[in-house]
Design an enzyme around this catalytic site. Structure first.
Site, PDB file in Angstrom:
ATOM      1  N   THR A 153      -1.483   3.092  -8.081  1.00 21.67           N
ATOM      2  CA  THR A 153      -2.727   3.649  -8.776  1.00 21.67           C
ATOM      3  C   THR A 153      -2.211   4.803  -9.493  1.00 21.67           C
ATOM      4  O   THR A 153      -2.714   4.904 -10.706  1.00 21.67           O
ATOM      5  CB  THR A 153      -3.507   4.282  -7.546  1.00 21.67           C
ATOM      6  OG1 THR A 153      -3.906   3.095  -7.076  1.00 21.67           O
ATOM      7  CG2 THR A 153      -4.642   5.113  -8.076  1.00 21.67           C
TER       8      THR A 153
ATOM      9  N   ASN B 229      -0.929   5.448   3.337  1.00 22.59           N
ATOM     10  CA  ASN B 229      -0.936   5.816   2.065  1.00 22.59           C
ATOM     11  C   ASN B 229      -2.073   7.051   2.047  1.00 22.59           C
ATOM     12  O   ASN B 229      -3.304   6.697   2.673  1.00 22.59           O
ATOM     13  CB  ASN B 229      -1.263   4.978   0.766  1.00 22.59           C
ATOM     14  CG  ASN B 229      -1.369   5.566  -0.635  1.00 22.59           C
ATOM     15  OD1 ASN B 229      -1.152   6.798  -0.478  1.00 22.59           O
ATOM     16  ND2 ASN B 229      -1.864   4.798  -1.627  1.00 22.59           N
TER      17      ASN B 229
ATOM     18  N   GLY C 296      -3.086  -2.666  -2.109  1.00 24.06           N
ATOM     19  CA  GLY C 296      -1.518  -3.133  -1.676  1.00 24.06           C
ATOM     20  C   GLY C 296      -1.747  -3.911  -0.387  1.00 24.06           C
ATOM     21  O   GLY C 296      -2.605  -3.883   0.496  1.00 24.06           O
TER      22      GLY C 296
ATOM     23  N   SER D 272       0.861  -1.268   0.098  1.00 22.12           N
ATOM     24  CA  SER D 272      -0.049   0.190   0.065  1.00 22.12           C
ATOM     25  C   SER D 272       0.771   1.243  -0.010  1.00 22.12           C
ATOM     26  O   SER D 272       1.755   1.249   0.812  1.00 22.12           O
ATOM     27  CB  SER D 272      -0.933  -0.080   1.382  1.00 22.12           C
ATOM     28  OG  SER D 272      -1.866   1.314   1.165  1.00 22.12           O
ATOM     29  N   GLY D 273       0.620   2.069  -1.052  1.00 22.63           N
ATOM     30  CA  GLY D 273       1.385   3.366  -1.082  1.00 22.63           C
ATOM     31  C   GLY D 273       2.716   3.148  -1.934  1.00 22.63           C
ATOM     32  O   GLY D 273       3.687   3.950  -1.894  1.00 22.63           O
TER      33      GLY D 273
ATOM     34  N   GLU E 118      -1.319  -5.133   3.048  1.00 22.83           N
ATOM     35  CA  GLU E 118      -1.431  -4.234   4.313  1.00 22.83           C
ATOM     36  C   GLU E 118      -0.994  -4.994   5.422  1.00 22.83           C
ATOM     37  O   GLU E 118      -1.451  -6.156   5.630  1.00 22.83           O
ATOM     38  CB  GLU E 118      -2.776  -3.844   4.426  1.00 22.83           C
ATOM     39  CG  GLU E 118      -3.187  -2.792   3.571  1.00 22.83           C
ATOM     40  CD  GLU E 118      -4.475  -2.094   3.405  1.00 22.83           C
ATOM     41  OE1 GLU E 118      -4.810  -0.821   2.995  1.00 22.83           O
ATOM     42  OE2 GLU E 118      -5.376  -2.571   4.142  1.00 22.83           O
TER      43      GLU E 118
ATOM     44  N   SER F 270      -5.112   5.955  -0.657  1.00 26.37           N
ATOM     45  CA  SER F 270      -5.047   4.606  -0.593  1.00 26.37           C
ATOM     46  C   SER F 270      -6.359   3.771  -1.192  1.00 26.37           C
ATOM     47  O   SER F 270      -7.547   4.354  -0.944  1.00 26.37           O
ATOM     48  CB  SER F 270      -4.787   3.909   0.902  1.00 26.37           C
ATOM     49  OG  SER F 270      -5.038   2.432   0.807  1.00 26.37           O
ATOM     50  N   SER F 271      -6.191   3.218  -2.098  1.00 33.44           N
ATOM     51  CA  SER F 271      -7.281   2.460  -2.884  1.00 33.44           C
ATOM     52  C   SER F 271      -8.100   1.545  -1.889  1.00 33.44           C
ATOM     53  O   SER F 271      -7.437   0.437  -1.302  1.00 33.44           O
ATOM     54  CB  SER F 271      -6.862   1.662  -4.163  1.00 33.44           C
ATOM     55  OG  SER F 271      -6.179   2.521  -4.878  1.00 33.44           O
TER      56      SER F 271
HETATM   57  N1  LIG Z   1       5.487   8.120 -10.280  1.00 29.72           N
HETATM   58  C1  LIG Z   1       5.185   8.890  -9.040  1.00 29.72           C
HETATM   59  N2  LIG Z   1       5.440  10.173  -8.914  1.00 29.72           N
HETATM   60  C2  LIG Z   1       5.502  11.124  -7.940  1.00 29.72           C
HETATM   61  N3  LIG Z   1       4.729  10.625  -6.814  1.00 29.72           N
HETATM   62  C3  LIG Z   1       4.239   9.299  -6.934  1.00 29.72           C
HETATM   63  C4  LIG Z   1       4.752   8.383  -7.961  1.00 29.72           C
HETATM   64  N4  LIG Z   1       3.836   7.109  -7.769  1.00 29.72           N
HETATM   65  C5  LIG Z   1       3.318   7.312  -6.436  1.00 29.72           C
HETATM   66  N5  LIG Z   1       3.522   8.782  -5.971  1.00 29.72           N
HETATM   67  C6  LIG Z   1       2.988   9.171  -4.762  1.00 29.72           C
HETATM   68  O1  LIG Z   1       2.781   7.966  -3.855  1.00 29.72           O
HETATM   69  C7  LIG Z   1       1.358   8.038  -3.341  1.00 29.72           C
HETATM   70  C8  LIG Z   1       0.844   6.738  -3.127  1.00 29.72           C
HETATM   71  O2  LIG Z   1       0.886   6.046  -4.363  1.00 29.72           O
HETATM   72  P1  LIG Z   1      -0.481   5.148  -5.015  1.00 29.72           P
HETATM   73  O3  LIG Z   1      -1.721   5.726  -4.358  1.00 29.72           O
HETATM   74  O4  LIG Z   1      -0.304   5.052  -6.312  1.00 29.72           O
HETATM   75  O5  LIG Z   1      -0.041   3.815  -3.964  1.00 29.72           O
HETATM   76  P2  LIG Z   1      -0.881   2.405  -4.220  1.00 29.72           P
HETATM   77  O6  LIG Z   1       0.034   1.276  -4.493  1.00 29.72           O
HETATM   78  O7  LIG Z   1      -2.089   2.633  -5.103  1.00 29.72           O
HETATM   79  O8  LIG Z   1      -1.548   2.242  -2.691  1.00 29.72           O
HETATM   80  P3  LIG Z   1      -2.357   1.524  -2.340  1.00 29.72           P
HETATM   81  O9  LIG Z   1      -2.492   0.100  -2.388  1.00 29.72           O
HETATM   82  O10 LIG Z   1      -2.948   2.074  -0.933  1.00 29.72           O
HETATM   83  O11 LIG Z   1      -3.905   2.145  -3.189  1.00 29.72           O
HETATM   84  C9  LIG Z   1       0.791   9.061  -4.462  1.00 29.72           C
HETATM   85  O12 LIG Z   1      -0.292   9.850  -3.917  1.00 29.72           O
HETATM   86  C10 LIG Z   1       1.764   9.784  -4.698  1.00 29.72           C
HETATM   87  O13 LIG Z   1       2.116  10.870  -4.022  1.00 29.72           O
HETATM   88 MG   LIG Z   2      -4.053   2.391  -5.111  1.00 30.08          MG
END
Ligand SMILES: Nc1ncnc2c1ncn2[C@@H]1O[C@H](COP(=O)(O)OP(=O)(O)OP(=O)(O)O)[C@@H](O)[C@H]1O
Ligand SMILES: [Mg+2]
Length: 1077
Positions: free
Chosen positions: A111, A153, A382, A106-107, A384, A156-157
Site C-alpha cells: 500500500t 500489519n 498480502g 501482509s505488511g 496471510e 493492513s488492507s
Molecule cells: N517505503 C517505506 N518506507 C517506510 N516505511 C514503510 C515503507 N513501506 C512500508 N512501510 C511500513 O510498513 C507498514 C506496512 O506497509 P503496507 O501497509 O504498505 O503493507 P501491505 O503490503 O500493504 O500490507 P497488507 O497486505 O496487510 O495491506 C507501513 O505502515 C509502514 O509503516
Molecule cells: Mg496494504
C-alpha cells in the site's frame, strides 16, 4: 566487466554468478546501507525499511522525471517514471496502457508503494490541479474505512483495490477504483491483538462532544464490536484525532458534501450500536430483546421503525395458505441476524464510498477512446497465515495465488513457449508453476469454491459436512491435506507461499452472506436518504454496488426473462463474486503491459534495521526470484513483431518506407550497435535493457536531426527574409512615388480652392439673394449606448429552468432506475460515469458572472460592512490591476478577486518582495481549496481566517489586512459592479432566508453560521460610490433597487463622446466647410 563490490549491484540480473546466497547477501548489504530497492531486470524488489528513510522528497522526485533508468539508483519513483514514459510513448516507444502489480506478504509495503507511485505519477504530469490533489487523498480515505490493525500489519488492507488512472496527452483525466472483497466479518469479530476498521477509532477520538451526543456515543469500552480493539482507542488518541481531521479534510477535498459525511458517520455509528443489541431466550427457545434502548438508537440513526428492526432480528414471518405465521429465532440465530445486518450496512457503505469516489473522479470531458491511456495499480491484501485461518484468508491467499500465476505465466511460461515456437537458441529455465493450486480453488466442476457453493445451497449443511466433502473430493490432490481426524473440521493447503491450515468454521455463512428476511425491505424504506439509496442499489457480478442499474450487455437467451425464483437461485455467493472479480482483474491485467514490484518483509516484528535472512530467503524462494533473475539475465523481455520493430525503428536507417521483414530488422539491429539480441521466425528478441540502448541511439539521431533542421531552416529563413526585404523595398519606393503624386495634387487642389474662394469674394451678395450661411448642419450623430445595458439584461431577465443548471453539482444517480432486489445481481454492470458536456463553460465572463451571482452570494457577505460586501472582495480584475492595488501596501495585505477563466477566485497578497497570487478552486461540494494546498475550507472567510494563523506551504508569512477598494480605484467605480446587481441581492436574501428557516441538521450547519440580516434588510445600502438608480433597469424580479450606476462615469463618458464629436466636427469644418464670417 568487473563485478561491482557486494551491495553495489543495482540490478541482480547483471550478476554473472547467481545463486540464492548471492541474491540474499546482496539484498542484505543493500538493506543495511538503506538501499531498499534493487532491480531484477525490469522488476523491482523493495524491502520494507519500517522507518522513514527520507528518500521520497521533491528533490528525489525531480530526479526521476523522464530519466534513464540505468543512470539513477533503483527507486519506486523510477518504476512510476518508467510506466509514465511507456504510457506516453517517450523515447520512440509505442504508447501503451500500463499496469503495475505489487505483490508481497501482509505488511511488506504494497500500500505504501502504491501511494508513492501515485504521488510520483502526479508529479510527472506536472499536475497540480484539483483532480490530482483529490486522487492523492483517495488512498487515505479508503484506508480509514477499509484498513485495520492485524498481527501482521498495523495498517493492513482488508480489501483489494485496483486503481486506474486515466490520461490524455500525459495529463490525468480521471480515476477509477475497483474494490475487492472487504473483510466484513472483522466488524463483528476480531482476533486477539487485532482491531476493527480504523474509522471507528478515528471517530471515537475525533468526533466533537456535541456530535458524540447526537450519535449517542459513549466510552469505547461500552461497545461489543470494539471489544477486542478497545486498546486501539486508548492507544494513541492524539494520532487518531489527527487522522480523523485528515479524513474530514480528505472527504471535503474529494468532494463529499457535509450531508453525505454526516450520513456516513451516522451509518458507521449505527453499526456500533447494533453490536450492543443483546438477546435472551424464553422457555420455548424463542429469542427476545431484553433491552430496547440500543434498538431505538439504531432505528433512529437508520431512519427505520424500532419495532420493525427488532422484529427482523428476532423472528421470521411467513404466509401459509393465506395465514401469517411468525416463527421466532433462537438466541444464536438472532445474534447471527444482528451481525448480518451490521455487515451489510458497513459493506454497502464501503461500496457506496467507492462508487461516490469514482463518480467524483470521473473524467469531466469526453476524450476519444483511442486517445486515452491508462496506468493501473493493483494493491491487494498480502498473503496471510494466522493461527486460525478462515474463509477470508482463503480468498486473500487465492488472490495472491492468482497474481503469482499471472507473474509466472508472463515471466516464464509465455516467454519460454515463445522462444521454442520461434526457434530461439534457449536453455529452459524451470519454475514452480502454481496452476494446480488455482485449479484446486477455481476448477470446474471440481474446485473448492464450486463445492462450497454447492454445499451452501443446503440449509442443513454444517462446517463438518463441508470439510468432509472437501476431504472426499480433494483428499488425493497433492496440494490438499485433510486433518488427521475425520472429526476435525480443519484442512491444510500447500500454497505457493507456504502451507496454511484453514478452519471450516463459518465458511458456509460467509459464503452465503444472506440477510434475514425483511431487512432489505425495511432499509429500502428508510427515511435516511443515504441508507435508502444504498439499499436500493444493486450488486454487480463482482460484488460492487451499482446505482445506475444498467443491464449488462452479456448475452441472455432471446426473449428469456428470468423468473424471480430462478434469479434468486442464481444469486451469487461471495465466493462466486470473488471468482468473477479475479477473472475481470486478469482480463484488465492482460490487456496492459505489466510491471512487477515484489515487496519483501524483512522480519516478523515490524522492526526497522532487522534483516531476518531465513524469512527473506523463504520469500525469495516462493516468489521464484532466483529463477526470475535468471530469466531476466538470459531471456528476452521485449519481443516486438518484425512489422512493429521496423515501423518503430526504421528511422535509424533513415528509410521512411521500409518493409517489416526479418532482413530489415537485422539491418536496423546491426546499425544500432547493440549486442545480445536474437531474431526468431516472426519476432525480434531483445533484452530488457536494449530498449534504453536503442532509445539512446534515437536520441542522438534526434539531436543530429535538430541540428540539421536548424541549419536548413536558418538558410531557408535567411533566403526568404532577403526576398521579402527586396519586395518591401520596392513597395516602399512605390508608396513614396504615390505620396509625392498626392502631394502635388493636393497643392494643386489648395491653389484651386483659394482661387475659388477669391472669386467668391468678388461676387456681390445680391447675386445669391439669401443669407450668409451655406452649410446646414444635420442632426448630431446619436450618443453611444450606455455601456451597462448588458448588465441590465443580465439582471432583469429571469432564468429559465435549463439556465438554472447547477454547474457545481456532479451527475446524480438515477434513483428510480435501481431495483429493490439483489436478485438479478449477475446481470448488472458497473456504473459508468460519462461526462455531460456543459453549455455553461467557465472562461466566458457571462458564465462567471452568473456562477458568482447564483452560487457565491453568501461568500462575500459581510454584515459589518455598510454595503454588506467584504472589504477584501474584488471583482473580475486582472493580475496586474491587483498588483497595482497591493503595490504600496504592507506585507500581508490581501484581496480576493473573481477569476474570469474558471469558476473560482484568486487570492492576491503582498509578500516581502512582490505580490503573490494563488488560485482558489471551489470543490464540487462547494468548499474552497487553494490549488496545491491540501486544506479544505468551508467558506472564503474561513480560508482567510485560516491563513491569518497558518502559513501557506511556500510562503513564510500570514495574511494580515484586507485591501479594500476605497481610494485605490481611480475610476471611481467599484470593480465588482457587474457582479453585484439586483440578482446578487436577490440570491443573497434567498440564501439567508433558507439558512434561517430551513430545517437544519446540526452537522449541516456551517461552523460559522451567517449572522441574521439586519433589520433594514429590505433596502440594502448600495456600495458607497456616487451611484444613482437607473430607471430603465427597474425590471427587477425582487423589486430591489438596482445596484450602483456610476452617474459620474456616465457623465464623463457622455462628455468624452460629445467632446470628441465636436472636435471631429471642428476638424471636418476646417477642411471642408468655409469659415463662417
Ligand atoms: N517505503 C517505506 N518506507 C517506510 N516505511 C514503510 C515503507 N513501506 C512500508 N512501510 C511500513 O510498513 C507498514 C506496512 O506497509 P503496507 O501497509 O504498505 O503493507 P501491505 O503490503 O500493504 O500490507 P497488507 O497486505 O496487510 O495491506 C507501513 O505502515 C509502514 O509503516
Ligand atoms: Mg496494504
Amino acid at each position: 566487466m568487473e563485478r561491482p563490490p557486494p551491495g553495489k549491484v543495482e540490478d541482480l540480473a547483471t550478476l554473472a554468478k547467481l545463486d540464492e546466497k548471492v541474491l540474499l547477501d546482496e539484498l542484505k548489504i543493500r538493506y543495511y546501507n538503506n538501499d531498499i530497492y534493487t532491480y531484477v531486470g525490469d522488476i523491482l524488489i523493495a524491502v520494507n525499511p519500517f522507518r522513514d528513510l527520507g528518500i521520497y522528497d521533491d528533490q528525489t522526485s525531480n530526479l526521476y522525471n523522464l530519466a534513464k533508468k540505468t543512470e539513477l539508483p533503483p527507486h519506486i519513483f523510477a518504476i512510476a517514471d518508467s510506466a509514465y514514459q511507456c504510457m506516453i510513448g517517450h523515447g520512440g516507444r509505442t504508447p501503451e496502457n500500463q499496469c503495475i502489480l505489487i505483490s508481497g506478504e501482509s505488511g511488506a509495503g504494497k500500500t505504501e508503494s502504491t501511494k508513492l507511485i501515485i504521488k510520483q505519477l502526479v508529479e510527472l504530469c506536472h499536475g497540480n490541479t484539483q483532480l490530482e490533489q483529490q486522487i492523492l487523498q483517495v488512498n487515505p480515505l479508503l484506508e480509514a474505512f477499509g484498513n485495520a490493525q492485524t498481527l501482521m500489519n498495523d495498517n493492513s488492507s482488508r480489501f483489494g483495490k485496483y486503481i486506474q488512472l486515466q490520461f490524455h496527452n500525459g495529463q490525468v483525466l480521471g480515476a477509477k477504483i475497483s474494490e475487492y472483497l472487504l473483510e466484513k466479518s472483522r466488524l463483528v469479530h476480531q482476533g486477539s491483538g487485532e482491531e476493527t476498521f480504523h474509522i471507528f477509532y478515528y471517530m471515537m477520538a475525533g468526533l466533537p462532544k456535541s456530535k458524540q451526543e447526537q450519535f449517542c456515543l459513549t466510552a469505547a469500552d461500552k461497545y461489543r464490536y470494539l471489544a477486542c480493539g478497545t486498546a486501539g482507542v486508548s492507544k494513541d488518541k492524539e494520532s487518531s484525532k489527527k487522522k480523523y481531521d485528515e479524513l474530514l479534510n480528505a472527504l471535503d477535498l474529494v468532494g463529499f458534501t457535509d450531508e453525505e459525511q454526516y450520513d456516513m458517520f451516522t451509518m458507521v455509528t449505527s453499526v456500533l450500536h447494533l453490536g450492543n443489541i443483546t438477546f435472551e431466550e424464553d422457555d420455548k427457545d424463542a429469542s427476545y430483546i431484553p433491552e430496547m434502548a440500543p434498538v431505538d438508537v439504531v432505528a433512529k440513526l437508520l431512519g427505520v421503525d424500532s419495532q420493525d428492526l427488532a422484529g427482523t432480528m428476532t423472528s421470521i414471518v411467513t404466509h401459509t395458505r393465506g395465514e401469517q405465521v411468525t416463527r421466532h429465532y433462537t438466541k444464536q440465530q438472532a445474534e447471527e441476524a444482528r451481525d448480518a445486518v451490521a455487515k451489510i450496512l458497513y459493506g454497502r457503505l464501503f461500496g457506496w464510498i467507492v462508487n461516490k469516489v469514482n463518480q467524483l473522479l470521473a473524467p469531466t470531458h469526453i476524450v476519444p477512446h483511442s486517445e486515452q491511456r491508462e496506468i493501473g495499480i493493483l494493491d491487494i491484501f498480502g498473503f496471510e497465515h494466522f493461527e486460525k485461518n478462515s474463509f477470508e484468508q482463503a480468498c486473500i491467499n487465492l488472490a495472491n495465488e492468482q497474481l503469482q500465476y499471472f507473474f509466472n505465466h508472463h515471466v516464464f511460461k509465455q516467454e519460454q513457449e515463445e522462444y521454442s515456437r520461434e526457434g530461439i537458441d534457449w536453455k529452459e529455465i524451470k519454475f514452480v508453476d502454481n496452476q494446480p493450486l488455482l485449479d484446486l480453488f477455481l476448477g470446474r466442476p471440481l474446485g473448492i469454491l464450486t463445492v462450497l457453493d454447492e454445499e451452501s445451497k443446503f440449509p442443513r449443511a454444517t462446517e463438518k459436512t463441508l470439510v468432509a466433502k472437501f476431504n472426499e473430493k480433494f483428499g488425493k490432490v497433492a496440494y490438499y491435506k485433510p486433518a488427521q481426524s475425520s472429526k476435525d473440521s480443519r484442512f491444510t493447503i500447500l500454497h505457493y507461499a507456504g502451507q496454511v491450515t484453514y478452519s471450516g468454521e463459518g465458511w458456509l455463512e460467509k459464503n452465503r452472506d444472506t440477510l434475514p428476511p425483511g431487512v432489505m425491505e425495511m432499509l429500502q424504506s428508510s427515511n435516511n436518504a443515504l441508507v435508502k439509496s444504498i439499499f436500493k442499489a444493486q450488486v454487480t457480478r463482482t460484488g460492487s454496488l451499482a446505482f445506475q442499474g444498467r443491464q449488462s450487455t452479456r448475452k441472455t437467451r432471446k426473449g428469456h426473462r428470468p423468473s424471480l425464483e430462478a434469479a434468486r437461485k442464481r444469486k451469487l455467493t461471495v465466493g462466486g463474486q470473488f471468482k468473477n472479480s479475479l477473472q475481470v482483474l486478469m482480463e484488465r491485467m492482460t490487456s496492459a503491459t505489466p510491471i512487477f514490484i515484489r515487496c519483501l518483509k524483512p522480519n516478523h516484528v515490524k522492526a526497522p534495521g532487522s534483516f531476518d535472512m531465513k524469512y527473506i530467503q523463504q520469500q525469495l524462494l516462493y516468489t521464484g526470484m532466483l529463477e526470475t533473475t535468471k530469466i531476466r539475465r538470459e531471456g528476452f523481455a521485449v519481443r516486438p513483431s518484425f512489422e512493429d520493430f521496423v515501423n518503430k525503428y526504421k528511422v535509424i536507417l533513415c528509410k521512411p518506407t521500409l518493409a517489416g521483414t526479418r532482413d530489415n530488422c537485422i539491418k536496423i539491429l546491426k546499425a544500432t550497435g547493440i549486442k545480445g539480441w536474437q531474431v526468431g521466425k516472426t519476432k525480434v528478441f531483445l533484452k530488457y535493457y536494449h530498449i534504453d540502448e536503442i532509445a539512446d541511439v534515437l536520441e542522438t539521431m534526434g539531436k543530429s536531426a535538430i541540428t540539421l533542421q536548424r541549419i536548413a531552416r536558418g538558410f531557408l529563413g535567411r533566403r526568404q527574409a532577403a526576398r521579402r526585404k527586396e519586395v518591401a523595398r520596392q513597395q516602399a519606393q512605390k508608396v513614396a512615388e504615390l505620396l509625392s503624386q498626392i502631394d502635388g495634387l493636393s497643392m494643386k487642389l489648395i491653389s484651386q480652392q483659394q482661387t475659388v474662394l477669391q472669386n467668391d469674394k468678388n461676387i456681390p451678395q445680391s447675386f445669391f439673394g439669401r443669407p450668409d450661411s451655406v452649410l446646414i448642419e444635420g442632426p448630431p450623430p446619436p450618443v453611444p449606448d450606455f455601456p451597462y445595458r448588458d448588465l441590465s439584461s443580465i439582471g432583469g431577465v429571469s432564468l429559465t429552468s435549463s439556465d438554472k443548471r447547477d454547474y457545481l453539482q456532479p451527475k446524480t444517480f438515477a434513483d428510480s432506475a435501481t431495483q429493490a432486489s439483489d436478485s438479478e445481481e449477475d446481470e448488472i454492470s458497473d456504473d459508468e460515469f460519462i461526462p455531460v458536456p456543459s453549455t455553461q463553460h467557465p472562461g466566458h465572463k457571462m458564465a462567471s458572472v452568473r456562477w458568482f451571482q447564483e452560487t457565491q452570494a453568501t461568500q462575500i457577505y459581510d454584515p459589518s460592512q455598510q454595503n454588506f460586501i467584504a472589504e477584501w472582495f474584488h471583482g473580475v480584475i486582472s493580475r496586474r490591476q491587483s498588483e497595482m492595488l497591493l503595490k504600496e501596501k504592507p506585507t500581508g495585505t490581501f484581496l480576493i478577486r473573481v477569476s474570469e477563466s474558471r469558476f473560482g477566485y484568486t487570492l492576491s497578497f503582498r509578500a516581502e518582495q512582490r505580490v503573490r497570487h494563488y488560485m482558489i478552486d471551489q470543490l464540487r461540494n462547494k468548499k474552497f481549496i487553494i490549488v496545491g494546498e491540501s486544506k479544505v475550507h468551508k467558506t472564503l472567510k474561513d480560508l482567510i481566517e485560516y491563513l491569518k494563523d497558518n502559513k501557506l506551504s511556500n510562503w513564510d508569512g500570514y495574511l494580515v489586512e484586507p485591501c479594500g477598494q476605497k481610494s485605490n480605484y481611480e475610476s471611481g467605480e467599484c470593480d465588482y459592479g457587474e457582479l453585484v446587481n439586483e440578482r446578487f441581492y436577490f440570491t443573497l436574501e434567498e440564501q439567508i432566508k433558507r439558512q434561517k428557516t430551513g430545517k437544519q441538521r446540526a452537522m449541516r450547519e456551517s461552523s460559522r453560521p451567517l449572522p441574521p440580516p439586519p433589520e433594514n434588510w429590505q433596502t440594502p445600502p448600495l456600495p458607497d460610490r456616487n451611484y444613482s438608480l437607473a430607471k430603465d433597469m427597474e425590471r427587477d424580479v425582487s423589486k430591489r433597487p438596482l445596484p450602483p450606476r456610476p452617474a459620474e462615469a456616465y457623465q464623463r463618458l457622455l462628455h468624452n463622446q460629445t467632446g470628441r464629436r465636436s472636435a471631429f466636427k471642428e476638424a471636418q469644418h476646417n477642411v471642408y466647410a468655409p469659415k463662417k464670417k
